[in-house]
Design a protein around this motif. Structure first.
Motif, PDB file in Angstrom:
ATOM      1  N   GLY A  69     -82.806  88.764  11.723  1.00 25.79           N
ATOM      2  CA  GLY A  69     -81.418  88.317  11.636  1.00 25.79           C
ATOM      3  C   GLY A  69     -80.655  88.932  10.475  1.00 25.79           C
ATOM      4  O   GLY A  69     -79.415  88.889  10.439  1.00 25.79           O
ATOM      5  N   LEU A  70     -81.357  89.535   9.529  1.00 26.92           N
ATOM      6  CA  LEU A  70     -80.702  90.085   8.335  1.00 26.92           C
ATOM      7  C   LEU A  70     -79.688  91.201   8.630  1.00 26.92           C
ATOM      8  O   LEU A  70     -78.661  91.281   7.967  1.00 26.92           O
ATOM      9  CB  LEU A  70     -81.755  90.590   7.341  1.00 26.92           C
ATOM     10  CG  LEU A  70     -82.627  89.525   6.664  1.00 26.92           C
ATOM     11  CD1 LEU A  70     -83.649  90.179   5.756  1.00 26.92           C
ATOM     12  CD2 LEU A  70     -81.781  88.540   5.869  1.00 26.92           C
ATOM     13  N   PRO A  71     -79.945  92.113   9.590  1.00 20.34           N
ATOM     14  CA  PRO A  71     -78.981  93.212   9.808  1.00 20.34           C
ATOM     15  C   PRO A  71     -77.668  92.785  10.449  1.00 20.34           C
ATOM     16  O   PRO A  71     -76.732  93.585  10.502  1.00 20.34           O
ATOM     17  CB  PRO A  71     -79.747  94.166  10.762  1.00 20.34           C
ATOM     18  CG  PRO A  71     -81.155  93.723  10.767  1.00 20.34           C
ATOM     19  CD  PRO A  71     -81.137  92.274  10.430  1.00 20.34           C
ATOM     20  N   LEU A  72     -77.567  91.546  10.937  1.00 21.55           N
ATOM     21  CA  LEU A  72     -76.373  91.138  11.684  1.00 21.55           C
ATOM     22  C   LEU A  72     -75.090  91.265  10.854  1.00 21.55           C
ATOM     23  O   LEU A  72     -74.104  91.851  11.317  1.00 21.55           O
ATOM     24  CB  LEU A  72     -76.523  89.698  12.182  1.00 21.55           C
ATOM     25  CG  LEU A  72     -77.433  89.503  13.397  1.00 21.55           C
ATOM     26  CD1 LEU A  72     -77.584  88.018  13.702  1.00 21.55           C
ATOM     27  CD2 LEU A  72     -76.878  90.228  14.601  1.00 21.55           C
ATOM     28  N   ALA A  73     -75.088  90.717   9.647  1.00 17.85           N
ATOM     29  CA  ALA A  73     -73.887  90.764   8.807  1.00 17.85           C
ATOM     30  C   ALA A  73     -73.509  92.200   8.444  1.00 17.85           C
ATOM     31  O   ALA A  73     -72.337  92.591   8.589  1.00 17.85           O
ATOM     32  CB  ALA A  73     -74.083  89.914   7.552  1.00 17.85           C
ATOM     33  N   PRO A  74     -74.436  93.047   7.965  1.00 14.25           N
ATOM     34  CA  PRO A  74     -74.074  94.443   7.685  1.00 14.25           C
ATOM     35  C   PRO A  74     -73.572  95.186   8.925  1.00 14.25           C
ATOM     36  O   PRO A  74     -72.649  96.005   8.820  1.00 14.25           O
ATOM     37  CB  PRO A  74     -75.386  95.056   7.180  1.00 14.25           C
ATOM     38  CG  PRO A  74     -76.151  93.902   6.624  1.00 14.25           C
ATOM     39  CD  PRO A  74     -75.802  92.752   7.511  1.00 14.25           C
ATOM     40  N   LEU A  75     -74.144  94.901  10.100  1.00 13.21           N
ATOM     41  CA  LEU A  75     -73.689  95.563  11.320  1.00 13.21           C
ATOM     42  C   LEU A  75     -72.273  95.139  11.690  1.00 13.21           C
ATOM     43  O   LEU A  75     -71.465  95.959  12.157  1.00 13.21           O
ATOM     44  CB  LEU A  75     -74.651  95.249  12.472  1.00 13.21           C
ATOM     45  CG  LEU A  75     -75.968  96.022  12.471  1.00 13.21           C
ATOM     46  CD1 LEU A  75     -76.937  95.437  13.502  1.00 13.21           C
ATOM     47  CD2 LEU A  75     -75.736  97.507  12.743  1.00 13.21           C
ATOM     48  N   CYS A  76     -71.943  93.868  11.460  1.00  8.95           N
ATOM     49  CA  CYS A  76     -70.566  93.402  11.682  1.00  8.95           C
ATOM     50  C   CYS A  76     -69.603  94.129  10.745  1.00  8.95           C
ATOM     51  O   CYS A  76     -68.498  94.533  11.152  1.00  8.95           O
ATOM     52  CB  CYS A  76     -70.481  91.891  11.460  1.00  8.95           C
ATOM     53  SG  CYS A  76     -71.307  90.907  12.724  1.00  8.95           S
ATOM     54  N   LEU A  77     -70.016  94.304   9.507  1.00 10.20           N
ATOM     55  CA  LEU A  77     -69.191  95.017   8.533  1.00 10.20           C
ATOM     56  C   LEU A  77     -69.005  96.478   8.936  1.00 10.20           C
ATOM     57  O   LEU A  77     -67.906  97.038   8.805  1.00 10.20           O
ATOM     58  CB  LEU A  77     -69.850  94.927   7.152  1.00 10.20           C
ATOM     59  CG  LEU A  77     -68.980  95.256   5.935  1.00 10.20           C
ATOM     60  CD1 LEU A  77     -67.795  94.317   5.835  1.00 10.20           C
ATOM     61  CD2 LEU A  77     -69.812  95.195   4.662  1.00 10.20           C
ATOM     62  N   LEU A  78     -70.073  97.087   9.426  1.00  6.75           N
ATOM     63  CA  LEU A  78     -69.997  98.479   9.892  1.00  6.75           C
ATOM     64  C   LEU A  78     -69.058  98.594  11.086  1.00  6.75           C
ATOM     65  O   LEU A  78     -68.229  99.518  11.153  1.00  6.75           O
ATOM     66  CB  LEU A  78     -71.392  98.973  10.267  1.00  6.75           C
ATOM     67  CG  LEU A  78     -71.498 100.379  10.858  1.00  6.75           C
ATOM     68  CD1 LEU A  78     -71.018 101.428   9.864  1.00  6.75           C
ATOM     69  CD2 LEU A  78     -72.931 100.677  11.293  1.00  6.75           C
ATOM     70  N   CYS A  79     -69.161  97.658  12.012  1.00  6.94           N
ATOM     71  CA  CYS A  79     -68.304  97.662  13.199  1.00  6.94           C
ATOM     72  C   CYS A  79     -66.843  97.550  12.808  1.00  6.94           C
ATOM     73  O   CYS A  79     -65.979  98.278  13.339  1.00  6.94           O
ATOM     74  CB  CYS A  79     -68.707  96.515  14.133  1.00  6.94           C
ATOM     75  SG  CYS A  79     -67.871  96.514  15.722  1.00  6.94           S
ATOM     76  N   ILE A 128     -77.622  95.146  20.220  1.00  3.43           N
ATOM     77  CA  ILE A 128     -76.343  95.159  20.945  1.00  3.43           C
ATOM     78  C   ILE A 128     -75.211  95.640  20.035  1.00  3.43           C
ATOM     79  O   ILE A 128     -74.412  96.508  20.407  1.00  3.43           O
ATOM     80  CB  ILE A 128     -76.029  93.755  21.506  1.00  3.43           C
ATOM     81  CG1 ILE A 128     -77.049  93.371  22.581  1.00  3.43           C
ATOM     82  CG2 ILE A 128     -74.617  93.694  22.070  1.00  3.43           C
ATOM     83  CD1 ILE A 128     -76.980  91.912  23.002  1.00  3.43           C
ATOM     84  N   ILE A 129     -75.158  95.086  18.810  1.00  2.00           N
ATOM     85  CA  ILE A 129     -74.092  95.481  17.875  1.00  2.00           C
ATOM     86  C   ILE A 129     -74.283  96.931  17.431  1.00  2.00           C
ATOM     87  O   ILE A 129     -73.305  97.674  17.250  1.00  2.00           O
ATOM     88  CB  ILE A 129     -74.043  94.529  16.661  1.00  2.00           C
ATOM     89  CG1 ILE A 129     -73.815  93.095  17.125  1.00  2.00           C
ATOM     90  CG2 ILE A 129     -72.931  94.939  15.697  1.00  2.00           C
ATOM     91  CD1 ILE A 129     -73.837  92.062  16.017  1.00  2.00           C
TER      92      ILE A 129
END
Length: 506
Positions: free
Chosen positions: A25-35, A86-87
């Motif tokens: 679950g850790l990469p979710l926040a950085p991936l949202c920021l990247l998106c 998915i992200i």
């Protein structure tokens, strides 16, 4: 059972989830920021100007930065293992579109872009990943403290009763970690010029708002008979007191011991505390009280979890100070930061090996005691999350080199080294901060008033729980309430940021 007893039972006697699920679950926040960053660059590519509307900036930030996390810990939790993929696929699609549609007259060979990327000058005074880490810990904590009272929030994500690794167990330690990263000892503000004990006196004064908030929470919770999880911190203790006393104790230690040895202090403190737990009756006292029957008679018995876990949280804080000192070393190029990422990844690997050994031979992870395994687990996962944020920033820097003139708030701006003296360089406005002030950005908005954001989230959580029967809510209603709650909190921060208001009076 009364409504209060039902809610207390709803958040008690839980066992957490697996280490793997928390890690994935850790990469979710950085991936949202990247998106979000890639979408802003794509917008600039199509329109020739940045997104300037504050209204649409807030909407974009909330939908991309906050809403996916809210869904991931409620209705989308059954597919949490697939969400990062998915992200990532969405980000890859946006990047592919940017790469293929960039202007022909500004196109450079890919090899040249990579060379420019490695030589790109980054401001050594401003590290966006630290800001993003601290803000997202705050945002995730704010989501969790209300969502945990709804049935759509998986019980395995809530705080474990004694042993276990719940997502919220990590959040508590991450809050301590994030505070240490920007401590005065790390930032070196007035630390070198002032006598050490004068600096300590200043720190004593600076924690009074936390003491005030702790007392305020205690009185309000007791006066309205709000539901509590007693074994979390005790009868009278709460997290505000923990944060205040950890900061005070750390300042006292760092006034005596050179700050470059803080990792040694952290290691010795955590190991010694674990040894005392194992070879004495202290563990039994923490779990069952002085009479072995969970007595809460007397202040020490009543608050034994909160008082004794201070040793573990102090170890996390001291370890985090060492991390902060390492991050603040002057790094002016992408290549320097890539080397730093490699070193941090090696450190993370070592910590996970130590975590395995600690769980096998000492004790499983326990937030309630803040034992050795918990300390290692928190530091390892916080470093992992931080590395993800650094990699996100570097990827956005690379993308901005493809689209000249594009900018992303709360991210490194690409520049050229200045031929200035060290003194002048320190006094100059760092690259990246000008863009941070001139763009509407939810990350910057929350960062400006982090304590207020956390306090507002606590107050709103209490109001929602008083007004709504949360444990019998349907999924659609839960999602509406959580979105309204987070949007209101973010809107307040966004408005204060737009007016350049920082509510800090200490």
């Amino acid at each position: 059972m009364s409504q209060k007893q039902l809610k207390e039972a709803f958040i008690s006697n839980l066992n957490g989830t697996s280490l793997l699920e928390v890690s994935l679950g850790l990469p979710l926040a950085p991936l949202c920021l990247l998106c979000r960053g890639l979408l802003l660059i794509l917008y600039y590519l199509h329109n020739g100007k940045p997104l300037s509307s504050r209204k649409y900036s807030l909407l974009l930030d909330f939908v991309v930065l906050v809403s996916p996390l809210l869904f991931s810990c409620t209705v989308l939790s059954p597919i949490i293992f697939f969400l990062p993929s998915i992200i990532t696929a969405i980000c890859a699609g946006i990047f592919s579109k940017i790469y293929s549609q960039r202007k022909h007259d500004t196109r450079a060979p890919f090899r040249q872009i990579v060379k420019d990327f490695q030589k790109a000058y980054l401001d050594s005074e401003y590290i966006p990943a630290i800001t993003a880490f601290r803000v997202y810990v705050n945002v995730l904590t704010s989501i969790s403290i209300l969502a945990v009272d709804f049935p759509q929030f998986p019980r395995r994500y809530a705080k474990a009763e004694t042993y276990g690794t719940g997502v919220m167990d990590l959040g508590v330690g991450a809050f301590i970690f994030g505070n240490a990263l920007v401590s005065p000892e790390v930032r070196q503000k007035s630390y070198v010029t002032q006598p050490k004990f004068s600096h300590l006196a200043k720190q004593v004064f600076s924690i009074w708002p936390l003491i005030f908030l702790g007392v305020g929470r205690l009185l309000s919770v007791k006066s309205i008979e709000y539901h509590e999880h007693t074994s979390e911190y005790g009868v009278h203790w709460n997290f505000f007191f923990t944060l205040a006393f950890v900061r005070l104790a750390a300042s006292l230690l760092l006034a005596i011991i050179p700050k470059n040895y803080s990792w040694i202090v952290a290691m010795n403190l955590a190991v010694l505390y674990q040894l005392i737990l194992n070879i004495t009756s202290l563990k039994t006292f923490v779990l069952h009280g002085s009479n072995g029957k969970d007595t809460r008679v007397g202040f020490f018995n009543a608050n034994r979890e909160g008082l004794l876990s201070l040793f573990g949280y102090l170890a996390i804080y001291m370890a985090s100070v060492q991390v902060g000192l390492y991050l603040m070393k002057c790094r002016n190029s992408v290549k320097d930061w890539m080397e730093a990422v490699c070193f941090l990844m090696l450190t993370i690997l070592v910590l996970f090996v130590l975590l395995h050994l600690s769980q096998a031979h000492a004790d499983p992870v326990s937030r309630r005691m803040a034992n050795l395994s918990y300390c290692i687990w928190v530091v390892a996962h916080c470093l992992t999350l931080f590395v993800f944020f650094v990699v996100t920033d570097l990827m956005l820097v690379f993308t901005k080199l493809l689209v000249k003139g594009s900018n992303v708030p709360s991210c490194w701006s690409v520049g050229k080294p200045h031929n200035t003296s060290k003194k002048d360089a320190k006094e100059a406005v760092p690259i990246g901060r000008e863009s941070e002030l001139s763009h509407a950005c939810l990350i910057s908005a929350v960062n400006k008033n982090q304590l207020l954001f956390f306090l507002l989230a606590n107050v709103m959580t209490g109001i929602v729980n008083i007004m709504i029967d949360t444990i019998h809510s349907k999924a659609a209603f839960t999602l509406c309430i959580l979105h309204l709650y987070m949007f209101f909190n973010c809107l307040i921060m966004y408005t204060l940021h737009a007016k350049n208001i920082v509510l800090k009076f200490w």
